[in-house]
Scaffold this motif. Sequence first.
Motif, PDB file in Angstrom:
ATOM      1  N   THR A   1       1.033  -0.994  -0.426  1.00 41.50           N
ATOM      2  CA  THR A   1       0.166   0.357   0.130  1.00 41.50           C
ATOM      3  C   THR A   1       1.118   1.474  -0.043  1.00 41.50           C
ATOM      4  OG1 THR A   1      -1.371  -1.259   1.629  1.00 41.50           O
ATOM      5  CG2 THR A   1      -1.557   1.020   1.498  1.00 41.50           C
ATOM      6  N   VAL A   2       0.702   2.629  -1.293  1.00 39.35           N
ATOM      7  CA  VAL A   2       1.627   3.338  -1.616  1.00 39.35           C
ATOM      8  C   VAL A   2       0.418   5.320  -1.152  1.00 39.35           C
ATOM      9  CG1 VAL A   2       3.210   4.550  -2.764  1.00 39.35           C
ATOM     10  CG2 VAL A   2       3.167   2.274  -2.367  1.00 39.35           C
ATOM     11  N   TRP A   3       0.890   5.304  -0.077  1.00 41.74           N
ATOM     12  CA  TRP A   3       0.122   6.780  -0.244  1.00 41.74           C
ATOM     13  C   TRP A   3       1.078   7.736  -0.578  1.00 41.74           C
ATOM     14  CZ3 TRP A   3      -5.080   7.907   1.262  1.00 41.74           C
ATOM     15  CH2 TRP A   3      -5.733   7.076   2.312  1.00 41.74           C
ATOM     16  N   LEU A   4       0.434   8.688  -2.234  1.00 36.81           N
ATOM     17  CA  LEU A   4       1.199   9.474  -3.127  1.00 36.81           C
ATOM     18  C   LEU A   4       0.545  11.571  -2.500  1.00 36.81           C
ATOM     19  CD1 LEU A   4       1.674   8.089  -5.953  1.00 36.81           C
ATOM     20  CD2 LEU A   4       3.344   8.183  -3.893  1.00 36.81           C
ATOM     21  N   ALA A   5       1.104  12.122  -1.362  1.00 39.00           N
ATOM     22  CA  ALA A   5       1.164  12.967  -0.778  1.00 39.00           C
ATOM     23  C   ALA A   5       0.930  14.031  -1.781  1.00 39.00           C
ATOM     24  CB  ALA A   5       0.697  13.222   1.052  1.00 39.00           C
ATOM     25  N   GLY A   6       0.141  14.941  -2.334  1.00 33.58           N
ATOM     26  CA  GLY A   6       0.975  16.059  -3.136  1.00 33.58           C
ATOM     27  C   GLY A   6      -0.575  16.877  -3.760  1.00 33.58           C
ATOM     28  N   ARG A   7      -0.026  18.210  -4.219  1.00 42.21           N
ATOM     29  CA  ARG A   7      -0.818  18.965  -4.849  1.00 42.21           C
ATOM     30  C   ARG A   7      -1.771  18.270  -5.856  1.00 42.21           C
ATOM     31  NH1 ARG A   7       2.751  24.039  -5.352  1.00 42.21           N
ATOM     32  NH2 ARG A   7       4.104  22.755  -5.307  1.00 42.21           N
ATOM     33  N   PRO A   8      -3.008  17.759  -5.998  1.00 43.93           N
ATOM     34  CA  PRO A   8      -3.344  17.494  -7.359  1.00 43.93           C
ATOM     35  C   PRO A   8      -3.243  18.194  -8.549  1.00 43.93           C
ATOM     36  CG  PRO A   8      -5.377  18.414  -5.561  1.00 43.93           C
ATOM     37  CD  PRO A   8      -3.680  18.708  -5.276  1.00 43.93           C
ATOM     38  N   SER A   9      -2.223  17.366  -9.769  1.00 43.94           N
ATOM     39  CA  SER A   9      -2.246  17.542 -11.042  1.00 43.94           C
ATOM     40  C   SER A   9      -2.175  16.372 -11.041  1.00 43.94           C
ATOM     41  CB  SER A   9      -0.978  18.000 -10.660  1.00 43.94           C
ATOM     42  OG  SER A   9       0.209  17.018  -9.899  1.00 43.94           O
ATOM     43  N   PRO A  10      -1.339  16.425 -12.959  1.00 43.57           N
ATOM     44  CA  PRO A  10      -1.379  15.360 -13.714  1.00 43.57           C
ATOM     45  C   PRO A  10      -0.484  14.430 -13.205  1.00 43.57           C
ATOM     46  CG  PRO A  10      -2.452  16.883 -15.531  1.00 43.57           C
ATOM     47  CD  PRO A  10      -2.351  17.329 -13.371  1.00 43.57           C
ATOM     48  N   ALA A  11       0.765  14.966 -12.956  1.00 40.49           N
ATOM     49  CA  ALA A  11       1.698  13.643 -11.977  1.00 40.49           C
ATOM     50  C   ALA A  11       1.442  13.020 -11.161  1.00 40.49           C
ATOM     51  CB  ALA A  11       3.446  15.590 -12.642  1.00 40.49           C
ATOM     52  N   LEU A  12       0.753  13.972 -10.542  1.00 35.89           N
ATOM     53  CA  LEU A  12       0.302  12.823  -9.524  1.00 35.89           C
ATOM     54  C   LEU A  12      -0.267  11.987  -9.701  1.00 35.89           C
ATOM     55  CD1 LEU A  12       0.572  12.743  -6.295  1.00 35.89           C
ATOM     56  CD2 LEU A  12      -1.402  14.501  -6.229  1.00 35.89           C
ATOM     57  N   ASP A  13      -1.256  11.494 -11.080  1.00 31.82           N
ATOM     58  CA  ASP A  13      -1.849  10.937 -11.208  1.00 31.82           C
ATOM     59  C   ASP A  13      -1.280   9.772 -12.008  1.00 31.82           C
ATOM     60  OD1 ASP A  13      -4.093  12.275 -10.243  1.00 31.82           O
ATOM     61  OD2 ASP A  13      -5.273  13.754 -11.789  1.00 31.82           O
ATOM     62  N   SER A  14      -0.967  10.615 -12.424  1.00 29.40           N
ATOM     63  CA  SER A  14       0.498   9.948 -13.648  1.00 29.40           C
ATOM     64  C   SER A  14       1.647   8.895 -12.648  1.00 29.40           C
ATOM     65  CB  SER A  14       1.391  10.748 -14.115  1.00 29.40           C
ATOM     66  OG  SER A  14       2.540   9.626 -15.373  1.00 29.40           O
ATOM     67  N   ALA A  15       1.639   8.916 -11.313  1.00 28.19           N
ATOM     68  CA  ALA A  15       2.351   8.314 -10.559  1.00 28.19           C
ATOM     69  C   ALA A  15       2.031   7.460  -9.629  1.00 28.19           C
ATOM     70  CB  ALA A  15       3.411  10.070  -9.890  1.00 28.19           C
ATOM     71  N   ALA A  16       0.746   7.707  -9.009  1.00 29.78           N
ATOM     72  CA  ALA A  16      -0.264   6.133  -8.732  1.00 29.78           C
ATOM     73  C   ALA A  16      -0.502   5.456  -9.818  1.00 29.78           C
ATOM     74  CB  ALA A  16      -1.306   7.672  -7.696  1.00 29.78           C
ATOM     75  N   ALA A  17      -0.669   5.743 -10.954  1.00 33.47           N
ATOM     76  CA  ALA A  17      -0.917   4.572 -11.918  1.00 33.47           C
ATOM     77  C   ALA A  17       0.020   4.487 -12.568  1.00 33.47           C
ATOM     78  CB  ALA A  17      -1.247   5.469 -13.008  1.00 33.47           C
ATOM     79  N   GLY A  18       2.005   4.422 -11.794  1.00 29.07           N
ATOM     80  CA  GLY A  18       2.620   3.301 -12.363  1.00 29.07           C
ATOM     81  C   GLY A  18       2.971   2.629 -11.108  1.00 29.07           C
ATOM     82  N   LEU A  19       2.586   3.305 -10.313  1.00 30.62           N
ATOM     83  CA  LEU A  19       2.952   1.995  -8.934  1.00 30.62           C
ATOM     84  C   LEU A  19       1.715   1.005  -8.985  1.00 30.62           C
ATOM     85  CD1 LEU A  19       3.787   4.626  -6.731  1.00 30.62           C
ATOM     86  CD2 LEU A  19       5.206   2.909  -7.382  1.00 30.62           C
ATOM     87  N   ARG A  20       0.707   1.667  -9.646  1.00 33.64           N
ATOM     88  CA  ARG A  20      -0.536   1.045  -9.600  1.00 33.64           C
ATOM     89  C   ARG A  20       0.400  -0.644 -10.605  1.00 33.64           C
ATOM     90  NH1 ARG A  20      -4.379   5.582  -9.830  1.00 33.64           N
ATOM     91  NH2 ARG A  20      -4.656   5.704  -7.009  1.00 33.64           N
ATOM     92  N   GLU A  21       0.351  -0.551 -11.924  1.00 31.10           N
ATOM     93  CA  GLU A  21       0.517  -0.711 -12.854  1.00 31.10           C
ATOM     94  C   GLU A  21       1.996  -2.480 -11.684  1.00 31.10           C
ATOM     95  OE1 GLU A  21       2.385   1.114 -16.681  1.00 31.10           O
ATOM     96  OE2 GLU A  21       0.651   1.607 -16.396  1.00 31.10           O
ATOM     97  N   LEU A  22       2.810  -1.598 -10.880  1.00 33.71           N
ATOM     98  CA  LEU A  22       3.121  -2.797 -10.939  1.00 33.71           C
ATOM     99  C   LEU A  22       2.746  -3.486  -9.296  1.00 33.71           C
ATOM    100  CD1 LEU A  22       6.710  -0.208  -9.866  1.00 33.71           C
ATOM    101  CD2 LEU A  22       6.001  -1.255 -11.362  1.00 33.71           C
ATOM    102  N   GLY A  23       1.300  -3.333  -9.382  1.00 30.40           N
ATOM    103  CA  GLY A  23       0.685  -4.495  -8.356  1.00 30.40           C
ATOM    104  C   GLY A  23       0.509  -3.478  -7.111  1.00 30.40           C
TER     105      GLY A  23
END
Length: 251
Positions: free
Chosen positions: A35-57
């Motif tokens: 489980t990973v929590w990413l804390a930051g200001r809402p942005s496409p970059a934050l969404d992309s970072a989350a998507a990349g980690l989800r791809e890793l499981g």
Amino acid sequence: MKDAFGTPQTLLVLGGTSEIGLATARRLVARRTRTVWLAGRPSPALDSAAAGLRELGADVRTVVFDALNPSGHEEALGKVFAEGDIDMVLLAFGVLGDQAHDEARPLDAVRVAQTNYTGAVSSGLICAGALQAQGHGSLVVLSSVAGERARRANFIYGSSKAGLDTFTQGLGDALHGTGVHVMVVRPGFVRSRMTAGLVEAPLATTPDQVAQAIEKGLRRRSETVWVPGVLRVVMSALRHVPRPLFRRLPV
């Protein structure tokens, strides 16, 4: 809780688009972090970072967090800890600023200091208190060798990191014996978006190399990590150079 190999199963990254933070998250997810929590200001970059980690499981969640808004830190971080124990908090946000620009515009210099130091003090204390309440966990704080001795070229950034470094060491002493592990990480020049276009300093490193050092430090329960390790010796020598001579050095 950490598994038998010392790998955190839950991770909170403050500064959810940080290259070092994400490199560390990828390494830990490749081990056993789930489980990973990413804390930051809402942005496409934050969404992309989350998507990349989800791809890793990983099970990835995001929370709105702004280092420059300390009044909102308790609510934002409280939401994370209310969902369950966090094994590791990585404080990875920060800005380099522009020394020449910021010297001429004090409010911009203050913004660097508020992001790198004030925001870190606020969020660091909140997370430390939550980790202490749960009785376990690691707080890992990204400092910098720039905080070891003020240099003409970046004393605004360096002074903010010096404050952060001292704060983290003191916090580690305060939490000693509570079950909470505090580790300060001091990288040198890191090849990243933040340093793009700058003249590369000797002993430069990468986000992946810093992440590897963080992982090793977690296993060893280190209190201080230098990246690369030889910087410990280099900075020890530089700290003792007489000031008139230090001013002449190309550092």
